[in-house]
Design a protein around this motif. Structure first.
Motif, short mmCIF file in Angstrom:
data_model
loop_
_atom_site.label_atom_id
_atom_site.label_comp_id
_atom_site.label_asym_id
_atom_site.label_seq_id
_atom_site.Cartn_x
_atom_site.Cartn_y
_atom_site.Cartn_z
N ARG A 61 30.61 35.10 87.37
CA ARG A 61 30.66 35.04 88.83
C ARG A 61 29.67 36.08 89.34
N THR A 62 29.22 35.95 90.57
CA THR A 62 28.34 36.95 91.14
C THR A 62 29.03 38.31 91.06
N GLY A 63 28.37 39.26 90.39
CA GLY A 63 28.94 40.59 90.18
C GLY A 63 29.69 40.74 88.87
N GLY A 64 29.85 39.66 88.11
CA GLY A 64 30.56 39.71 86.84
C GLY A 64 29.65 40.16 85.71
N SER A 65 30.21 40.19 84.50
CA SER A 65 29.44 40.62 83.34
C SER A 65 29.92 39.86 82.10
N TYR A 66 29.21 40.06 81.00
CA TYR A 66 29.58 39.41 79.75
C TYR A 66 29.18 40.27 78.56
N ARG A 67 29.84 40.00 77.46
CA ARG A 67 29.44 40.53 76.15
C ARG A 67 29.97 39.57 75.11
N TYR A 68 29.09 39.19 74.18
CA TYR A 68 29.51 38.33 73.08
C TYR A 68 28.79 38.77 71.82
N VAL A 69 29.36 38.33 70.69
CA VAL A 69 28.84 38.71 69.38
C VAL A 69 28.72 37.46 68.52
N HIS A 70 27.53 37.27 67.94
CA HIS A 70 27.34 36.25 66.91
C HIS A 70 27.42 36.96 65.57
N SER A 71 27.98 36.30 64.57
CA SER A 71 28.07 36.94 63.26
C SER A 71 27.90 35.91 62.15
N ASP A 72 27.43 36.42 61.02
CA ASP A 72 27.35 35.64 59.79
C ASP A 72 27.51 36.61 58.63
N ALA A 73 27.24 36.18 57.41
CA ALA A 73 27.41 37.03 56.24
C ALA A 73 26.49 38.24 56.25
N ASN A 74 25.42 38.18 57.04
CA ASN A 74 24.45 39.29 57.09
C ASN A 74 24.78 40.34 58.14
N GLY A 75 25.73 40.07 59.04
CA GLY A 75 26.07 41.07 60.04
C GLY A 75 26.43 40.48 61.38
N GLU A 76 26.45 41.37 62.37
CA GLU A 76 26.78 40.98 63.74
C GLU A 76 25.59 41.22 64.65
N TYR A 77 25.49 40.38 65.68
CA TYR A 77 24.40 40.44 66.66
C TYR A 77 25.04 40.35 68.04
#
Length: 159
Positions: A61-77
């Protein structure tokens, strides 16, 4: 798994440090917009095949935020940003930061165009801090994630 017949076009602007992505979908703008704003749908398609996705928070939403993580056997992004403008069925303006390169912040704008007959053209631009940051983003393999992500989005939209 299905393979899309739609082409994803990714282009680097020669004059400014900007990446432009264009893609058409066989779904109306409201459905494409919802797939970008509903975290239960976003987790089903964003990013390349073979990576798991976890959403820490996603307040689109306007003014909102996010954070997400992709992961596999090599680590997290991990990635995070803020939503600056969210207009239903029309546009999303946000910042985007890959936490592996925390000094690089891109300003992104996603615009949905109604093509009629239940079709939508998505145009996304990412304005980077510098040409070096833009070129690093392009060299990172982002094309695979974008193309596969939009193929996965086709699958979500077809359900």
């Amino acid at each position: 798994m299905t393979t899309s017949t739609r082409e994803t076009r990714i282009a680097a602007d020669p004059d400014v440090p900007l990446i432009r992505i264009t893609r058409e979908f066989d779904a109306p703008p409201a459905k494409v917009f919802r797939a970008h704003t509903d975290p239960e749908l976003v987790v089903q398609w964003l990013g390349p095949r073979g990576l798991e996705m976890r959403i820490d928070h996603y307040d689109c939403r306007t003014g909102g935020s996010y954070r997400y993580v992709h992961s596999d056997a090599n680590g997290e992004y991990a990635f995070h940003g803020s939503f600056h403008e969210v207009r239903p069925d029309e546009r999303i303006v946000q910042t985007f930061t890959f936490e592996g390169m925390p000094d690089g912040v891109a300003l992104e704008k996603l615009v949905l165009e109604d093509l009629g007959d239940g079709r939508t053209r998505l145009t996304s631009t990412s304005l980077c801090d510098s040409f070096a940051d833009r070129d690093a983003m392009l060299a990172s393999g982002m094309e695979v994630g974008v193309v596969q992500g939009y193929e996965r989005l086709d699958e979500v939209l077809a359900r």
